[in-house]
Design a protein around this motif. Structure first.
Motif, PDB file in Angstrom:
ATOM      1  N   LEU A   1      32.500  27.961  27.412  1.00  0.00           N
ATOM      2  CA  LEU A   1      32.899  29.358  27.523  1.00  0.00           C
ATOM      3  C   LEU A   1      33.475  29.833  26.191  1.00  0.00           C
ATOM      4  CD1 LEU A   1      34.804  29.206  30.953  1.00  0.00           C
ATOM      5  CD2 LEU A   1      32.461  29.982  30.592  1.00  0.00           C
ATOM      6  N   PHE A   2      33.374  31.145  25.969  1.00  0.00           N
ATOM      7  CA  PHE A   2      34.030  31.791  24.830  1.00  0.00           C
ATOM      8  C   PHE A   2      35.167  32.662  25.358  1.00  0.00           C
ATOM      9  CE2 PHE A   2      29.804  31.267  22.736  1.00  0.00           C
ATOM     10  CZ  PHE A   2      30.239  30.512  21.664  1.00  0.00           C
ATOM     11  N   ARG A   3      36.288  32.662  24.650  1.00  0.00           N
ATOM     12  CA  ARG A   3      37.392  33.569  24.968  1.00  0.00           C
ATOM     13  C   ARG A   3      37.543  34.549  23.813  1.00  0.00           C
ATOM     14  NH1 ARG A   3      42.697  30.880  26.998  1.00  0.00           N
ATOM     15  NH2 ARG A   3      41.356  30.673  28.829  1.00  0.00           N
ATOM     16  N   LEU A   4      37.266  35.823  24.077  1.00  0.00           N
ATOM     17  CA  LEU A   4      37.302  36.868  23.054  1.00  0.00           C
ATOM     18  C   LEU A   4      38.605  37.652  23.169  1.00  0.00           C
ATOM     19  CD1 LEU A   4      33.668  38.262  23.569  1.00  0.00           C
ATOM     20  CD2 LEU A   4      34.395  36.235  22.282  1.00  0.00           C
ATOM     21  N   THR A   5      39.224  37.925  22.040  1.00  0.00           N
ATOM     22  CA  THR A   5      40.478  38.693  22.017  1.00  0.00           C
ATOM     23  C   THR A   5      40.244  40.009  21.292  1.00  0.00           C
ATOM     24  OG1 THR A   5      41.792  36.660  21.993  1.00  0.00           O
ATOM     25  CG2 THR A   5      42.902  38.696  21.347  1.00  0.00           C
ATOM     26  N   TYR A   6      40.602  41.113  21.950  1.00  0.00           N
ATOM     27  CA  TYR A   6      40.427  42.454  21.387  1.00  0.00           C
ATOM     28  C   TYR A   6      41.780  43.158  21.300  1.00  0.00           C
ATOM     29  CZ  TYR A   6      35.401  42.025  22.450  1.00  0.00           C
ATOM     30  OH  TYR A   6      34.081  41.614  22.505  1.00  0.00           O
ATOM     31  N   GLU A   7      41.988  43.892  20.226  1.00  0.00           N
ATOM     32  CA  GLU A   7      43.112  44.827  20.106  1.00  0.00           C
ATOM     33  C   GLU A   7      42.532  46.226  20.291  1.00  0.00           C
ATOM     34  OE1 GLU A   7      46.122  43.803  19.844  1.00  0.00           O
ATOM     35  OE2 GLU A   7      45.773  41.696  19.321  1.00  0.00           O
ATOM     36  N   ILE A   8      42.950  46.923  21.367  1.00  0.00           N
ATOM     37  CA  ILE A   8      42.313  48.184  21.718  1.00  0.00           C
ATOM     38  C   ILE A   8      43.351  49.294  21.879  1.00  0.00           C
ATOM     39  CG2 ILE A   8      40.510  46.909  22.941  1.00  0.00           C
ATOM     40  CD1 ILE A   8      41.733  47.971  25.561  1.00  0.00           C
ATOM     41  N   THR A   9      42.846  50.531  21.787  1.00  0.00           N
ATOM     42  CA  THR A   9      43.628  51.726  22.104  1.00  0.00           C
ATOM     43  C   THR A   9      42.842  52.526  23.127  1.00  0.00           C
ATOM     44  OG1 THR A   9      44.528  51.810  19.863  1.00  0.00           O
ATOM     45  CG2 THR A   9      44.731  53.796  21.205  1.00  0.00           C
TER      46      THR A   9
ATOM     47  N   VAL B   1      38.939  38.292  27.061  1.00  0.00           N
ATOM     48  CA  VAL B   1      37.809  38.244  27.990  1.00  0.00           C
ATOM     49  C   VAL B   1      37.093  36.915  27.825  1.00  0.00           C
ATOM     50  CG1 VAL B   1      35.719  39.393  28.789  1.00  0.00           C
ATOM     51  CG2 VAL B   1      37.552  40.735  27.733  1.00  0.00           C
ATOM     52  N   THR B   2      36.866  36.221  28.929  1.00  0.00           N
ATOM     53  CA  THR B   2      36.126  34.961  28.920  1.00  0.00           C
ATOM     54  C   THR B   2      34.676  35.234  29.303  1.00  0.00           C
ATOM     55  OG1 THR B   2      38.115  33.757  29.582  1.00  0.00           O
ATOM     56  CG2 THR B   2      36.015  32.630  29.868  1.00  0.00           C
ATOM     57  N   ILE B   3      33.740  34.740  28.496  1.00  0.00           N
ATOM     58  CA  ILE B   3      32.315  34.950  28.747  1.00  0.00           C
ATOM     59  C   ILE B   3      31.583  33.610  28.667  1.00  0.00           C
ATOM     60  CG2 ILE B   3      32.375  37.296  27.810  1.00  0.00           C
ATOM     61  CD1 ILE B   3      30.994  36.200  25.293  1.00  0.00           C
ATOM     62  N   PRO B   4      30.406  33.498  29.311  1.00  0.00           N
ATOM     63  CA  PRO B   4      29.623  32.261  29.196  1.00  0.00           C
ATOM     64  C   PRO B   4      29.114  32.068  27.771  1.00  0.00           C
ATOM     65  CG  PRO B   4      28.919  33.585  31.080  1.00  0.00           C
ATOM     66  CD  PRO B   4      29.830  34.449  30.262  1.00  0.00           C
TER      67      PRO B   4
ATOM     68  N   LEU C   1      34.375  45.242  32.515  1.00  0.00           N
ATOM     69  CA  LEU C   1      34.334  43.949  31.819  1.00  0.00           C
ATOM     70  C   LEU C   1      33.975  42.825  32.779  1.00  0.00           C
ATOM     71  CD1 LEU C   1      37.531  44.250  29.548  1.00  0.00           C
ATOM     72  CD2 LEU C   1      35.140  44.438  28.834  1.00  0.00           C
ATOM     73  N   ARG C   2      34.431  42.913  34.030  1.00  0.00           N
ATOM     74  CA  ARG C   2      34.094  41.891  35.025  1.00  0.00           C
ATOM     75  C   ARG C   2      32.601  41.880  35.319  1.00  0.00           C
ATOM     76  NH1 ARG C   2      37.675  43.148  40.055  1.00  0.00           N
ATOM     77  NH2 ARG C   2      36.525  41.345  40.883  1.00  0.00           N
ATOM     78  N   VAL C   3      31.971  43.048  35.297  1.00  0.00           N
ATOM     79  CA  VAL C   3      30.524  43.120  35.506  1.00  0.00           C
ATOM     80  C   VAL C   3      29.789  42.405  34.377  1.00  0.00           C
ATOM     81  CG1 VAL C   3      28.546  44.684  35.630  1.00  0.00           C
ATOM     82  CG2 VAL C   3      30.661  45.250  36.838  1.00  0.00           C
ATOM     83  N   ARG C   4      30.282  42.580  33.140  1.00  0.00           N
ATOM     84  CA  ARG C   4      29.607  42.000  31.982  1.00  0.00           C
ATOM     85  C   ARG C   4      29.853  40.501  31.834  1.00  0.00           C
ATOM     86  NH1 ARG C   4      27.465  45.889  28.517  1.00  0.00           N
ATOM     87  NH2 ARG C   4      27.252  47.808  29.750  1.00  0.00           N
ATOM     88  N   ASN C   5      31.022  40.008  32.240  1.00  0.00           N
ATOM     89  CA  ASN C   5      31.331  38.588  31.992  1.00  0.00           C
ATOM     90  C   ASN C   5      31.173  37.707  33.227  1.00  0.00           C
ATOM     91  OD1 ASN C   5      33.629  39.199  33.530  1.00  0.00           O
ATOM     92  ND2 ASN C   5      34.988  37.989  32.222  1.00  0.00           N
ATOM     93  N   GLY C   6      30.547  38.256  34.285  1.00  0.00           N
ATOM     94  CA  GLY C   6      30.294  37.438  35.468  1.00  0.00           C
ATOM     95  C   GLY C   6      31.552  37.126  36.258  1.00  0.00           C
ATOM     96  N   ASN C   7      32.526  38.052  36.224  1.00  0.00           N
ATOM     97  CA  ASN C   7      33.779  37.923  36.985  1.00  0.00           C
ATOM     98  C   ASN C   7      34.606  36.711  36.540  1.00  0.00           C
ATOM     99  OD1 ASN C   7      35.459  39.166  38.855  1.00  0.00           O
ATOM    100  ND2 ASN C   7      34.798  37.835  40.530  1.00  0.00           N
ATOM    101  N   LEU C   8      34.499  36.334  35.273  1.00  0.00           N
ATOM    102  CA  LEU C   8      35.352  35.280  34.732  1.00  0.00           C
ATOM    103  C   LEU C   8      36.720  35.872  34.363  1.00  0.00           C
ATOM    104  CD1 LEU C   8      32.769  33.367  32.500  1.00  0.00           C
ATOM    105  CD2 LEU C   8      33.693  32.655  34.718  1.00  0.00           C
TER     106      LEU C   8
END
Length: 230
Positions: free
Chosen positions: A187-195, A151-154, A209-216
């Motif tokens: 920008l920050f690029r966050l990497t998650y390992e999820i189940t 996920v890319t965030i500002p 996630l698009r709502v939270r990261n401004g559609n990045l």
């Protein structure tokens, strides 16, 4: 001519391998190598160079073992040479490593003169490998639940907590494994390992996630465990 196949350092106490024995063992190892390569290609992605090496490797090991012929010093030197080859090899998968070990094992059996056992070992282990491929042995159930999400965030958002609420809602477990700056540090690029809790929630998760990261940019992929072999 009778001495053409005699070693320069051979003595009267040295056991000399006859030409007929050498040819029988080497040709048997080549045949077994071809069978191994064919079995490896069954339902497996492969390259021409790898299967060719797999077909030849038993014969190479066979000849080396025949030339060692009980000499401990030579055997240690050969082991060291194989060790050096390992560090000059490209990374490979566990399946490729196991295939190479199998080829070396067959070469050892053939070089020691146990040609029948070499063929029997090839048939049993090769058939087991093909059966496991047919049954998809080891495939994870619900494999689509295990995802890697980028996920890319500002830069003005706190990446420690900005997505925690969404992850807790849609995943059974999650872990942030990497934080990377991009776009000249803006920008920050966050990497998650999820189940995921449910397989069909992937799109809902992406929308939140698009709502939270401004559609990045958001990248979702299957989790892959990569280990270096060979």
């Amino acid at each position: 001519m009778p001495n053409i196949f005699k070693g320069v350092f051979d003595s009267n106490t040295t056991e000399i391998i006859s030409v007929s024995t050498f040819l029988i063992c080497t040709l048997s190892a080549l045949v077994i190598g071809m069978v191994l390569a064919w079995m490896y290609m069954y339902r497996t992605r492969y390259t021409k160079s790898f299967v060719t090496a797999l077909a030849i490797l038993p014969a190479v090991v066979c000849v080396v073992i025949m030339m060692v012929n009980g000499n401990i010093g030579t055997g240690v030197a050969v082991a060291g040479a194989f060790g050096l080859v390992r560090f000059r090899s490209a990374p490979g998968t566990a399946k490729e490593i196991s295939a190479l070990f199998m080829a070396m094992g067959v070469g050892l059996l053939t070089g020691m003169g146990y040609i029948g056992y070499a063929f029997l070992f090839t048939v049993i282990v090769g058939a087991a490998k093909m059966l496991y491929e047919q049954l998809d042995f080891g495939t994870k159930k619900n494999n689509q639940k295990y995802l890697t999400v980028q996920v890319t965030i500002p830069e003005d958002l706190d990446y420690h907590q900005v997505l925690d609420e969404v992850m807790d809602e849609y995943t059974a477990s999650w872990e942030m494994t990497q934080v990377k700056t991009t776009n000249m540090g803006s920008l920050f690029r966050l990497t998650y390992e999820i189940t995921l809790k449910k397989v069909n929630q992937e799109k809902e998760l992406i929308d939140q996630l698009r709502v939270r990261n401004g559609n990045l940019e958001i990248v979702v992929s299957q989790q892959v465990n990569v280990t270096n072999g060979l």
